[in-house]
Design a protein around this motif. Structure first.
Motif, PDB file in Angstrom:
ATOM      1  N   VAL A   1       0.856  -1.188   0.000  1.00  0.00           N
ATOM      2  CA  VAL A   1       0.000   0.000   0.000  1.00  0.00           C
ATOM      3  C   VAL A   1       0.887   1.231   0.000  1.00  0.00           C
TER       4      VAL A   1
ATOM      5  N   VAL B   1       0.805   5.299   0.442  1.00  0.00           N
ATOM      6  CA  VAL B   1       0.008   6.422   0.939  1.00  0.00           C
ATOM      7  C   VAL B   1       0.624   7.719   0.429  1.00  0.00           C
TER       8      VAL B   1
ATOM      9  N   THR C   1      -3.369   4.962  -2.091  1.00  0.00           N
ATOM     10  CA  THR C   1      -4.451   5.694  -1.442  1.00  0.00           C
ATOM     11  C   THR C   1      -4.018   7.125  -1.166  1.00  0.00           C
TER      12      THR C   1
ATOM     13  N   ALA D   1      -7.462   4.149  -3.940  1.00  0.00           N
ATOM     14  CA  ALA D   1      -8.419   4.271  -2.838  1.00  0.00           C
ATOM     15  C   ALA D   1      -8.497   5.735  -2.435  1.00  0.00           C
ATOM     16  N   CYS D   2      -9.498   6.431  -2.956  1.00  0.00           N
ATOM     17  CA  CYS D   2      -9.651   7.856  -2.656  1.00  0.00           C
ATOM     18  C   CYS D   2     -10.051   8.034  -1.196  1.00  0.00           C
ATOM     19  N   ALA D   3      -9.400   8.958  -0.533  1.00  0.00           N
ATOM     20  CA  ALA D   3      -9.650   9.185   0.894  1.00  0.00           C
ATOM     21  C   ALA D   3     -10.776  10.178   1.140  1.00  0.00           C
TER      22      ALA D   3
ATOM     23  N   ASN E   1     -13.995   4.863  -2.784  1.00  0.00           N
ATOM     24  CA  ASN E   1     -14.105   6.126  -2.058  1.00  0.00           C
ATOM     25  C   ASN E   1     -14.290   5.886  -0.566  1.00  0.00           C
TER      26      ASN E   1
ATOM     27  N   VAL F   1      -9.931   1.017   3.724  1.00  0.00           N
ATOM     28  CA  VAL F   1      -8.784   0.848   2.836  1.00  0.00           C
ATOM     29  C   VAL F   1      -8.013  -0.426   3.157  1.00  0.00           C
TER      30      VAL F   1
END
Length: 332
Positions: A18, A20, A66, A85-87, A108, A311
């Motif tokens: 992942v 970020v 994300t 992965a939209c925060a 989302n 997420v």
């Protein structure tokens, strides 16, 4: 927090499970978000890119990313991207066409805001019901003088939008003995309100005429842009109150100012405006029957924790099967 690495190390090592991106939200350090994901995925690698250079280097090999935003330039460098992965709950600010062309799945943060925005709406409704703003003005003047208030029980609350936020509002209204009307694109799906209707003119206008508190909690679409304008304000009861936690352009601002000045409605609680930010000279600032908060209903100290739940679950599913169905997937 992952120790800083130079660009050479980042470009040669294996991609993290992942990635970020560096932009945080609500004034909270993005390190908290990365830490929350890491806590939920102890067997996976979670990398935080803290500089533009680190982002560009790390995203070249990243498959699951994300962040709050993803601009087109950064997307160009994302050669192996499969999931973004939209925060945020809204994804209209993303280059969605390019993401779809490249077959990138987009999720989302729907559901993250339910509790806090639900509480914000309830607070706004109670403020106007018991007229706390009038009491506050009299307190400022040290004036002990009685004023009349309203009672929420028996009122009709119409909630436009029955997503996670609209459902949270309806849930929090249950103990107050109100009638609720939900408005959604597909009324046949039903919902948590006493009545569910669509956006057709007759049904919607009838609901407005019965409404004491109109809560806007819908996305901004072609259907909802300018949904509440002159005709709608005239249809509403003069004692009705508007609460907007959706997007500013759902309401015609000029018509709103006219409605408030002409007492077509009793008041408005606005967490969003059009334009936004609201210019200093705008008349909405000076109207006593308006409550304005600076797009603040979405703030909660639990934001990153709730977001990380979504997420991390999706990262786990993706790690087990790249074709797996993802929670809150909006594209493709």
């Amino acid at each position: 927090m992952i120790a800083p690495t130079d660009a050479t190390d980042m470009s040669t090592r294996d991609a993290a499970d992942v990635l970020v991106l560096r932009t945080g939200t609500h004034g909270m350090p993005v390190e908290q978000y990365a830490a929350a994901i890491r806590e939920r995925l102890p067997k996976q690698t979670v990398e935080l890119a803290r500089t533009p250079t680190e982002e560009r280097e790390a995203i070249e090999t990243a498959r699951f990313v994300t962040g709050m935003t993803l601009d087109e330039d950064l997307l160009e460098a994302a050669e192996n991207l499969e999931v973004f992965a939209c925060a945020y709950a809204g994804t209209g600010h993303l280059p969605l066409e390019q993401l779809e062309e490249r077959g990138v799945a987009v999720t989302n943060a729907s559901g993250v805001h339910g509790p806090n925005i639900g509480e914000h709406v309830l607070g706004a409704i109670l403020r106007y019901t018991r007229r706390f703003h009038v009491g506050a003005r009299r307190q400022d003047r040290r004036e002990w003088r009685h004023y009349q208030a309203f009672e929420l029980q028996g009122s009709t609350v119409t909630i436009v939008g029955l997503g996670a936020i609209g459902e949270a509002v309806a849930e929090r209204l249950e103990p107050f003995g109100v009638e609720t009307i939900g408005v959604r694109y597909s009324p046949e799906k039903g919902g948590p309100t006493d009545e569910v209707i669509g956006f057709d003119d007759d049904g919607f206008d009838d609901a407005l005429a019965r409404t004491d508190y109109l809560v806007l909690a819908c996305p901004l679409t072609e259907t909802t842009r300018g949904l509440i304008g002159h005709d709608e304000f005239v249809t509403m009861d003069p004692d009705a109150v508007l609460v907007n936690v959706a997007r500013g352009p759902v309401v015609d601002t000029d018509a709103l100012v006219a409605a408030l000045r002409s007492s077509w409605i009793r008041g408005a609680s606005l967490d969003v405006t059009d334009p936004e930010p609201l210019p200093e000279e705008h008349p909405l600032w000076t109207l006593e029957n308006v409550q304005i908060t600076p797009h603040n209903a979405g703030h909660t100290p639990e934001y990153y924790e709730r977001l990380a739940d979504i997420v991390a679950e999706n990262a786990r599913r993706f790690g087990e099967d790249s074709e797996a169905e993802l929670r809150n997937q909006v594209r493709p």
